[in-house]
Scaffold this motif. Structure first.
Motif, PDB file in Angstrom:
ATOM      1  N   PRO A   1       0.827  -1.215   0.000  1.00 33.52           N
ATOM      2  CA  PRO A   1       0.000   0.000   0.000  1.00 33.52           C
ATOM      3  C   PRO A   1       0.860   1.263   0.000  1.00 33.52           C
ATOM      4  O   PRO A   1       1.982   1.250   0.523  1.00 33.52           O
ATOM      5  CB  PRO A   1      -0.802  -0.121   1.294  1.00 33.52           C
ATOM      6  CG  PRO A   1      -0.746  -1.568   1.658  1.00 33.52           C
ATOM      7  CD  PRO A   1       0.588  -2.041   1.178  1.00 33.52           C
ATOM      8  N   THR A   2       0.316   2.334  -0.585  1.00 31.88           N
ATOM      9  CA  THR A   2       1.098   3.559  -0.672  1.00 31.88           C
ATOM     10  C   THR A   2       0.418   4.758  -0.034  1.00 31.88           C
ATOM     11  O   THR A   2       0.970   5.862  -0.055  1.00 31.88           O
ATOM     12  CB  THR A   2       1.416   3.894  -2.144  1.00 31.88           C
ATOM     13  OG1 THR A   2       0.186   4.034  -2.854  1.00 31.88           O
ATOM     14  CG2 THR A   2       2.269   2.817  -2.783  1.00 31.88           C
ATOM     15  N   THR A   3      -0.766   4.563   0.530  1.00 26.80           N
ATOM     16  CA  THR A   3      -1.477   5.687   1.149  1.00 26.80           C
ATOM     17  C   THR A   3      -1.539   5.513   2.657  1.00 26.80           C
ATOM     18  O   THR A   3      -1.560   4.396   3.172  1.00 26.80           O
ATOM     19  CB  THR A   3      -2.901   5.804   0.596  1.00 26.80           C
ATOM     20  OG1 THR A   3      -3.615   4.595   0.862  1.00 26.80           O
ATOM     21  CG2 THR A   3      -2.880   6.045  -0.909  1.00 26.80           C
ATOM     22  N   THR A   4      -1.588   6.637   3.363  1.00 24.69           N
ATOM     23  CA  THR A   4      -1.573   6.570   4.822  1.00 24.69           C
ATOM     24  C   THR A   4      -2.782   5.821   5.362  1.00 24.69           C
ATOM     25  O   THR A   4      -2.662   5.085   6.347  1.00 24.69           O
ATOM     26  CB  THR A   4      -1.548   7.984   5.427  1.00 24.69           C
ATOM     27  OG1 THR A   4      -2.659   8.740   4.914  1.00 24.69           O
ATOM     28  CG2 THR A   4      -0.258   8.709   5.080  1.00 24.69           C
ATOM     29  N   ASP A   5      -3.926   5.955   4.707  1.00 24.66           N
ATOM     30  CA  ASP A   5      -5.131   5.310   5.233  1.00 24.66           C
ATOM     31  C   ASP A   5      -5.168   3.818   4.965  1.00 24.66           C
ATOM     32  O   ASP A   5      -6.099   3.133   5.384  1.00 24.66           O
ATOM     33  CB  ASP A   5      -6.397   5.989   4.710  1.00 24.66           C
ATOM     34  CG  ASP A   5      -6.492   5.981   3.196  1.00 24.66           C
ATOM     35  OD1 ASP A   5      -7.448   6.558   2.664  1.00 24.66           O
ATOM     36  OD2 ASP A   5      -5.601   5.407   2.546  1.00 24.66           O
ATOM     37  N   SER A   6      -4.154   3.303   4.289  1.00 25.15           N
ATOM     38  CA  SER A   6      -4.065   1.854   4.053  1.00 25.15           C
ATOM     39  C   SER A   6      -3.303   1.132   5.150  1.00 25.15           C
ATOM     40  O   SER A   6      -3.235  -0.097   5.133  1.00 25.15           O
ATOM     41  CB  SER A   6      -3.387   1.576   2.710  1.00 25.15           C
ATOM     42  OG  SER A   6      -4.161   2.067   1.642  1.00 25.15           O
ATOM     43  N   TYR A   7      -2.725   1.884   6.072  1.00 26.73           N
ATOM     44  CA  TYR A   7      -1.908   1.281   7.116  1.00 26.73           C
ATOM     45  C   TYR A   7      -2.650   1.288   8.444  1.00 26.73           C
ATOM     46  O   TYR A   7      -3.326   2.256   8.795  1.00 26.73           O
ATOM     47  CB  TYR A   7      -0.564   1.999   7.227  1.00 26.73           C
ATOM     48  CG  TYR A   7       0.355   1.598   6.090  1.00 26.73           C
ATOM     49  CD1 TYR A   7       0.243   2.199   4.838  1.00 26.73           C
ATOM     50  CD2 TYR A   7       1.289   0.589   6.259  1.00 26.73           C
ATOM     51  CE1 TYR A   7       1.050   1.803   3.780  1.00 26.73           C
ATOM     52  CE2 TYR A   7       2.108   0.190   5.205  1.00 26.73           C
ATOM     53  CZ  TYR A   7       1.976   0.797   3.971  1.00 26.73           C
ATOM     54  OH  TYR A   7       2.774   0.403   2.922  1.00 26.73           O
ATOM     55  N   ASP A   8      -2.481   0.192   9.173  1.00 22.84           N
ATOM     56  CA  ASP A   8      -3.255  -0.021  10.384  1.00 22.84           C
ATOM     57  C   ASP A   8      -2.488   0.284  11.665  1.00 22.84           C
ATOM     58  O   ASP A   8      -3.090   0.596  12.685  1.00 22.84           O
ATOM     59  CB  ASP A   8      -3.723  -1.484  10.423  1.00 22.84           C
ATOM     60  CG  ASP A   8      -4.550  -1.837   9.197  1.00 22.84           C
ATOM     61  OD1 ASP A   8      -3.987  -2.412   8.242  1.00 22.84           O
ATOM     62  OD2 ASP A   8      -5.755  -1.526   9.198  1.00 22.84           O
ATOM     63  N   TYR A   9      -1.187   0.150  11.633  1.00 25.46           N
ATOM     64  CA  TYR A   9      -0.366   0.362  12.823  1.00 25.46           C
ATOM     65  C   TYR A   9       0.752   1.338  12.483  1.00 25.46           C
ATOM     66  O   TYR A   9       1.348   1.250  11.404  1.00 25.46           O
ATOM     67  CB  TYR A   9       0.228  -0.967  13.315  1.00 25.46           C
ATOM     68  CG  TYR A   9      -0.804  -2.039  13.541  1.00 25.46           C
ATOM     69  CD1 TYR A   9      -0.976  -3.078  12.637  1.00 25.46           C
ATOM     70  CD2 TYR A   9      -1.632  -1.997  14.662  1.00 25.46           C
ATOM     71  CE1 TYR A   9      -1.924  -4.054  12.832  1.00 25.46           C
ATOM     72  CE2 TYR A   9      -2.584  -2.976  14.870  1.00 25.46           C
ATOM     73  CZ  TYR A   9      -2.733  -4.000  13.948  1.00 25.46           C
ATOM     74  OH  TYR A   9      -3.684  -4.958  14.158  1.00 25.46           O
ATOM     75  N   TRP A  10       1.046   2.219  13.441  1.00 27.61           N
ATOM     76  CA  TRP A  10       2.031   3.260  13.226  1.00 27.61           C
ATOM     77  C   TRP A  10       2.985   3.353  14.410  1.00 27.61           C
ATOM     78  O   TRP A  10       2.595   3.154  15.557  1.00 27.61           O
ATOM     79  CB  TRP A  10       1.347   4.618  13.048  1.00 27.61           C
ATOM     80  CG  TRP A  10       0.583   4.735  11.767  1.00 27.61           C
ATOM     81  CD1 TRP A  10      -0.708   4.322  11.531  1.00 27.61           C
ATOM     82  CD2 TRP A  10       1.065   5.289  10.549  1.00 27.61           C
ATOM     83  NE1 TRP A  10      -1.040   4.598  10.226  1.00 27.61           N
ATOM     84  CE2 TRP A  10       0.014   5.185   9.599  1.00 27.61           C
ATOM     85  CE3 TRP A  10       2.274   5.868  10.157  1.00 27.61           C
ATOM     86  CZ2 TRP A  10       0.156   5.646   8.287  1.00 27.61           C
ATOM     87  CZ3 TRP A  10       2.399   6.322   8.857  1.00 27.61           C
ATOM     88  CH2 TRP A  10       1.352   6.208   7.936  1.00 27.61           C
ATOM     89  N   GLY A  11       4.235   3.693  14.087  1.00 26.33           N
ATOM     90  CA  GLY A  11       5.178   4.016  15.138  1.00 26.33           C
ATOM     91  C   GLY A  11       5.039   5.476  15.544  1.00 26.33           C
ATOM     92  O   GLY A  11       4.254   6.232  14.960  1.00 26.33           O
ATOM     93  N   GLN A  12       5.828   5.871  16.519  1.00 28.33           N
ATOM     94  CA  GLN A  12       5.735   7.225  17.050  1.00 28.33           C
ATOM     95  C   GLN A  12       6.587   8.217  16.256  1.00 28.33           C
ATOM     96  O   GLN A  12       6.451   9.422  16.433  1.00 28.33           O
ATOM     97  CB  GLN A  12       6.159   7.255  18.528  1.00 28.33           C
ATOM     98  CG  GLN A  12       7.663   7.307  18.776  1.00 28.33           C
ATOM     99  CD  GLN A  12       8.403   6.026  18.413  1.00 28.33           C
ATOM    100  OE1 GLN A  12       7.786   4.990  18.159  1.00 28.33           O
ATOM    101  NE2 GLN A  12       9.729   6.085  18.382  1.00 28.33           N
ATOM    102  N   GLY A  13       7.457   7.710  15.402  1.00 29.02           N
ATOM    103  CA  GLY A  13       8.278   8.563  14.566  1.00 29.02           C
ATOM    104  C   GLY A  13       9.666   8.797  15.127  1.00 29.02           C
ATOM    105  O   GLY A  13       9.878   8.744  16.346  1.00 29.02           O
ATOM    106  N   THR A  14      10.601   9.049  14.235  1.00 27.68           N
ATOM    107  CA  THR A  14      11.972   9.376  14.622  1.00 27.68           C
ATOM    108  C   THR A  14      12.457  10.521  13.733  1.00 27.68           C
ATOM    109  O   THR A  14      12.207  10.527  12.521  1.00 27.68           O
ATOM    110  CB  THR A  14      12.891   8.142  14.516  1.00 27.68           C
ATOM    111  OG1 THR A  14      14.191   8.453  15.034  1.00 27.68           O
ATOM    112  CG2 THR A  14      13.038   7.658  13.074  1.00 27.68           C
ATOM    113  N   GLN A  15      13.124  11.488  14.348  1.00 30.19           N
ATOM    114  CA  GLN A  15      13.527  12.691  13.636  1.00 30.19           C
ATOM    115  C   GLN A  15      14.819  12.456  12.854  1.00 30.19           C
ATOM    116  O   GLN A  15      15.817  11.985  13.416  1.00 30.19           O
ATOM    117  CB  GLN A  15      13.738  13.848  14.615  1.00 30.19           C
ATOM    118  CG  GLN A  15      14.238  15.141  13.975  1.00 30.19           C
ATOM    119  CD  GLN A  15      13.196  15.819  13.114  1.00 30.19           C
ATOM    120  OE1 GLN A  15      12.046  15.959  13.530  1.00 30.19           O
ATOM    121  NE2 GLN A  15      13.582  16.256  11.914  1.00 30.19           N
ATOM    122  N   VAL A  16      14.766  12.812  11.580  1.00 26.63           N
ATOM    123  CA  VAL A  16      15.966  12.816  10.746  1.00 26.63           C
ATOM    124  C   VAL A  16      16.202  14.249  10.295  1.00 26.63           C
ATOM    125  O   VAL A  16      15.320  14.871   9.700  1.00 26.63           O
ATOM    126  CB  VAL A  16      15.813  11.899   9.520  1.00 26.63           C
ATOM    127  CG1 VAL A  16      17.004  12.059   8.578  1.00 26.63           C
ATOM    128  CG2 VAL A  16      15.671  10.450   9.958  1.00 26.63           C
TER     129      VAL A  16
END
Length: 126
Positions: free
Chosen positions: A107-122
């Protein structure tokens, strides 16, 4: 409940390299597609790369093709995003995500994903 945790984000100079990792816990995501997204200040979250549950299929945004590589460990519960030749425009918070099998191969869209991490800054800056 599946939890995803990203690691590896930091400050890096232009032209440098960095590898992000995403570890899953609380559930098995080996049958899930995994995606990497990023969000810069004032911009929408966008997909960077994705990989199918088998690892045989991948997707890359045009902006990172040839510079970024996504992979996942044999067990399938850890994903990686290897980034090379980093540019200042790559600066963003990077998120990993997992999509249940019914969502499709990569999948390539955000609404296609069910679980997310909290993010990491680059941050790419000299």
């Amino acid at each position: 409940q599946v939890q995803l945790v990203e690691s590896g984000g930091r400050l890096v100079q232009p032209g440098g390299s960095l590898t992000l990792s995403c570890a899953a816990s609380g559930g098995d995501v080996s049958s899930h597609a995994m995606g990497w997204f990023r969000q810069a200040p004032g911009k929408e979250r966008e997909i960077v790369a994705g990989i199918s549950w088998s690892g045989r299929n991948t997707y890359y945004a045009d902006s990172v093709k040839g510079r970024f590589t996504t992979s996942r460990d044999f067990a399938g519960n850890t994903g990686h995003l290897q980034m090379t030749n980093l540019k200042p425009e790559d600066t963003a918070v990077y998120y990993c995500a997992a999509a249940v099998p019914m969502r499709g191969n990569v999948p390539t869209t955000t609404d296609s994903y069910d679980y997310w991490g909290q993010g990491t800054q680059v941050t790419v800056s000299s």
